[in-house]
Every structure is written in structure tokens, then in C-alpha cells.
Design a protein around this motif. Structure first.
Motif: not given
Length: 220
Positions: A107-115, A121-125, A140-145
Motif C-alpha cells: 500500500i505504501r508504494n502504491a500511494v507513492r506511484i499513484d501520487g 483517464d483512470g488515474h489514480p489507477h 478526485m475532488l477539484p479545487e473549491r473555486d
């Protein structure tokens, strides 16, 4: 004396035929000769140290995770980039991406690679694959503009996804697909993928509108 020697010679010959060491002789341990011990198979010979790649058939869920890991590594820039980021060898990372290898990424390395992956399309895979297997959807939430261009973009994205879902289901029911009017598992999965995109678009638009509708926070 001569009779004793003849008796010993006869006893030696009989023992040789029966496979028993002659009197006064120790059993030899070499791999040749009448008195050789049978060769035992070592553990290395009786059981391979590693499974043969072609013989490993992983469950569908694990193959999906391996495919998602492969896409995440590609989105991050390739094995070398992920090697520098995680400290793992490129060979080890390739094992995580293989549908025929039981090794899976932590899980630790999955977070690093996804990050560090590109926003495509499909990110974070990897995270999306994990959520899908658990019956969830990653948003994936956008910025609160809250600005008008962002809302227009959100509405356009929502309209596109609604059209994709409608078209996927209609095509599956039209009778022109793989199995006529019967919806196949492949067609159902394609429609579910579009529905997941629709849910993400809806959540993003809701997130923007809730920000506009919420009262401003009082200064501390």
C-alpha cells in the motif's frame, strides 16, 4: 586354514549377491558398486524453489490489480522513475505488474506511484482498482473555486458521461452486440465503467455547488 579361507570367500560372495556387506566390511557410501547407498533426492530437486511463470493462474481480482499497477507505473514515467521513488528494483516492480506473478505492491508504494502519476483517464489507477473490487468509487475532488467557468466545465463533463452511459446500455440492449439482445458480462462491465465516470462527474459538480451554497466562514 585352507578350509577357513574357502568358507570366508563363499560367505563374502553370498553377501555380495544379497546386497549385504561382507563380514568385516563397512557399507560404502559412494554412488557406484554393489554396496552403494541409493541416492536421495534433495529438497531442491524434489520441489522447485520458484513457481514456473506460465503455470501460475491468478484470480481475476489479482490480475486486475496487476494490470492497474502496470498502468500506474507507466503513468508515473516508467520503471526507472518508480525505482528511484520506492527504492525497489525495476525487476521487482515488473513482478508487481505481471498477471502471472503472485507478488503484489504494498500500500505504501502504491500511494507513492499513484501520487506521481500523470492526471489521465483512470488515474489514480491502483486506488481505483482497489475501490472497484470493494464496490466503491474514487473521486478526485477539484479545487473549491466556484467560478462560472469551472461550473460550466462540470456541467459539460456531466452531460458527456450521461450520454456515454445511455449509449452503452442502449447498444447492449439493441441486439447488435456480442450476444444479441442479451447483455454480456463484457457489455455490463463497459457500462459500469461509464457509470463510475458519471458518479465522479456528479460528485465533483456537487462539491463545487456546495461550496457556493455554504455561508462564508467567520474570521477567527
Amino acid at each position: 586354514m585352507k578350509a577357513a579361507a574357502q568358507f570366508l570367500s563363499a560367505a563374502t560372495l553370498a553377501a555380495s549377491v544379497d546386497g549385504i556387506p561382507p563380514p568385516g566390511c563397512r557399507r560404502r557410501t559412494s554412488h557406484c558398486g554393489i554396496f552403494a547407498r541409493p541416492r536421495r533426492r534433495t529438497h531442491r530437486e524434489s520441489k522447485p524453489a520458484f513457481p514456473v511463470m506460465g503455470d501460475v493462474q491468478l484470480p481475476v481480482a489479482e490480475r486486475r490489480l496487476a494490470e492497474a499497477t502496470k498502468r500506474a507505473v507507466q503513468a508515473a514515467g516508467g520503471g526507472k522513475v518508480c525505482e528511484d521513488e520506492t527504492g525497489l528494483s525495476d525487476t521487482r516492480i515488473s513482478c508487481f505488474c505481471s498477471k502471472n506473478d503472485r507478488a503484489s505492491i504494498s500500500i505504501r508504494n502504491a500511494v507513492r506511484i499513484d501520487g506521481i502519476g500523470a492526471r489521465e483517464d483512470g488515474h489514480p489507477h491502483i486506488l481505483n482498482a482497489m475501490a472497484s473490487l470493494l464496490g466503491a468509487v474514487v473521486i478526485m475532488l477539484p479545487e473549491r473555486d466556484g467560478a462560472e467557468p469551472c461550473l460550466r466545465t462540470g456541467v459539460m463533463a456531466l452531460s458527456i458521461e450521461v450520454g456515454d452511459v445511455s449509449r452503452a446500455v442502449s447498444d447492449a440492449l439493441a441486439g447488435t452486440g456480442e450476444d444479441g439482445a442479451k447483455v454480456t458480462p463484457r457489455e455490463a462491465q463497459a457500462a459500469l465503467d461509464h457509470i463510475a465516470d458519471l458518479e465522479r462527474a456528479t460528485a465533483k459538480l456537487r462539491y463545487q455547488l456546495e461550496h457556493i451554497g455554504s455561508p462564508p466562514e467567520a474570521p477567527p
